[in-house]
Design an enzyme around this catalytic site. Structure first.
Site, mmCIF file in Angstrom:
data_model
loop_
_atom_site.group_PDB
_atom_site.id
_atom_site.type_symbol
_atom_site.label_atom_id
_atom_site.label_comp_id
_atom_site.label_asym_id
_atom_site.label_seq_id
_atom_site.Cartn_x
_atom_site.Cartn_y
_atom_site.Cartn_z
ATOM 1 N N GLY A 30 19.752 31.873 71.231
ATOM 2 C CA GLY A 30 19.867 30.931 71.750
ATOM 3 C C GLY A 30 21.022 31.768 72.907
ATOM 4 N N HIS A 31 21.393 32.201 72.870
ATOM 5 C CA HIS A 31 22.248 33.033 74.584
ATOM 6 C C HIS A 31 21.608 33.900 74.963
ATOM 7 C CE1 HIS A 31 26.063 32.576 71.201
ATOM 8 N NE2 HIS A 31 26.226 31.356 72.632
ATOM 9 N N GLN A 55 39.423 24.910 73.380
ATOM 10 C CA GLN A 55 38.762 24.460 73.133
ATOM 11 C C GLN A 55 39.085 24.332 70.904
ATOM 12 O OE1 GLN A 55 35.309 26.544 75.128
ATOM 13 N NE2 GLN A 55 34.310 26.198 73.296
ATOM 14 N N SER A 177 23.754 29.156 65.545
ATOM 15 C CA SER A 177 25.172 29.200 65.850
ATOM 16 C C SER A 177 25.707 30.439 65.499
ATOM 17 C CB SER A 177 25.678 28.009 65.303
ATOM 18 O OG SER A 177 26.738 28.047 65.577
#
Ligand code: AMP
Length: 291
Positions: A30-31, A55, A177
């Site tokens: 994904g990155h 965060q 993820s």
């Protein structure tokens, strides 16, 4: 590729249009897809690599977030990144200035992770101010984050073009993820129900189902027995809960499988009055996360 530690050092190496990919490291495909998009769209590609404490609403989640700079530097180099920006600490002291987004930052993820989007917006504003990119790339996997960043850019007039890229999924459908490395083999079937439910709802939407509650309940039905934080159809720009799929939207869900919290969504765009789902793209091999 150069590893740079300060904003000034990064800016001193720029040539032409600068594309930024903000990350917290522990790279997966994904990155890499964001880096490749930046490579295509910009002359200088800078990837920021910083696990942003602001965060995280859960200290345990922050403490166990996977970190491996050597691994990530090798992957970024292969992806054609020019500058890997690895600040020692972006917030040596807690910042007095924080950027809170009313409304869209408080719903869905914001409701379950208080302060999360304030932390995201504050670090992204700091990266935009310090790195001054022309373009910034974000994943649609975090659909609400995309809405928050677009609004931040609009409200504060950052001269940055925000580009959102499709979600990259593992070959079984699970959205990539960095936290997927924590899923045990016996937790994986439960985790998979998340993407399966969302993809079924995408089918239904494309087949004509426009009712928000009906789409949400398809996902909830699939997630029976799973610890669900929320399932919601929301507008892409305002992140407002929708009764009907009558504008650009995303159907998002968050679940907990053991210690791991997973989020996923499918986005819906309206093309000539027809609903078109963005399901993301699927790897046809095992993710590099498990190498
Ligand atoms: P993170 O390192 O998790 O903060 O993510 C950095 C960027 O990568 C964010 O813009 C994310 O939305 C994006 N991203 C994370 N996972 C995926 C994925 N599976 N597909 C596409 N983009 C992703």
């Amino acid at each position: 590729m150069d590893l740079v530690r300060s904003f000034a050092e990064a800016r001193g190496r720029y040539l032409g249009r600068v594309g930024l990919v903000p990350t917290m490291g522990f790279f997966h495909e994904g990155h890499l897809a964001l880096m490749q998009a930046a490579r295509q769209g910009a002359d200088t590609v800078v990837v920021s690599h910083f696990v942003n404490p602001l965060q995280f609403d859960d200290p345990a989640d922050l403490a166990r977030y996977p970190r491996d700079l050597d691994r990530d530097a090798g992957l970024a180099e292969t992806a054609g990144v020019d500058l890997l920006f690895v600040p020692q600490d972006l917030f040596p002291a807690a910042p007095a200035t924080r950027i809170a987004l009313e409304g869209l930052g408080a719903r869905l993820e914001g409701a379950f992770r208080p302060g999360h989007f304030t932390g995201v917006a504050t670090v992204v504003a700091k990266l935009f101010a310090g790195l001054q990119p022309d373009l910034a790339y974000f994943g649609r996997k975090d659909a609400q984050q995309v809405a928050v960043i677009r609004r931040l850019v609009e409200d504060l007039s950052f001269p940055v073009r925000v580009l959102a890229q499709p979600t990259v999924r593992e070959s079984d459908g699970l959205a990539l993820s960095s936290r997927n490395v924590f899923l045990t083999p016996d937790q994986r079937p439960q985790a998979l129900l998340l993407s399966r439910g969302l993809l079924e709802a995408a089918e239904a939407a494309e087949a004509g189902e426009r009712n928000g509650a009906a789409l949400e309940s398809l996902v909830r039905h699939r997630l029976a027995g799973v610890d669900v934080d929320y399932v919601a159809l929301a507008s892409q720009d305002q992140v407002e809960r929708l009764t009907d799929l009558d504008r650009p939207a995303f159907l998002a869900a968050a679940v907990r499988v053991g210690e791991v919290r997973l989020i996923d969504n499918v986005s819906f765009d309206l093309v000539a009055g027809e609903v078109v789902a963005d399901r993301g793209v699927r790897l046809d091999h095992q993710s590099l996360l498990y190498r």
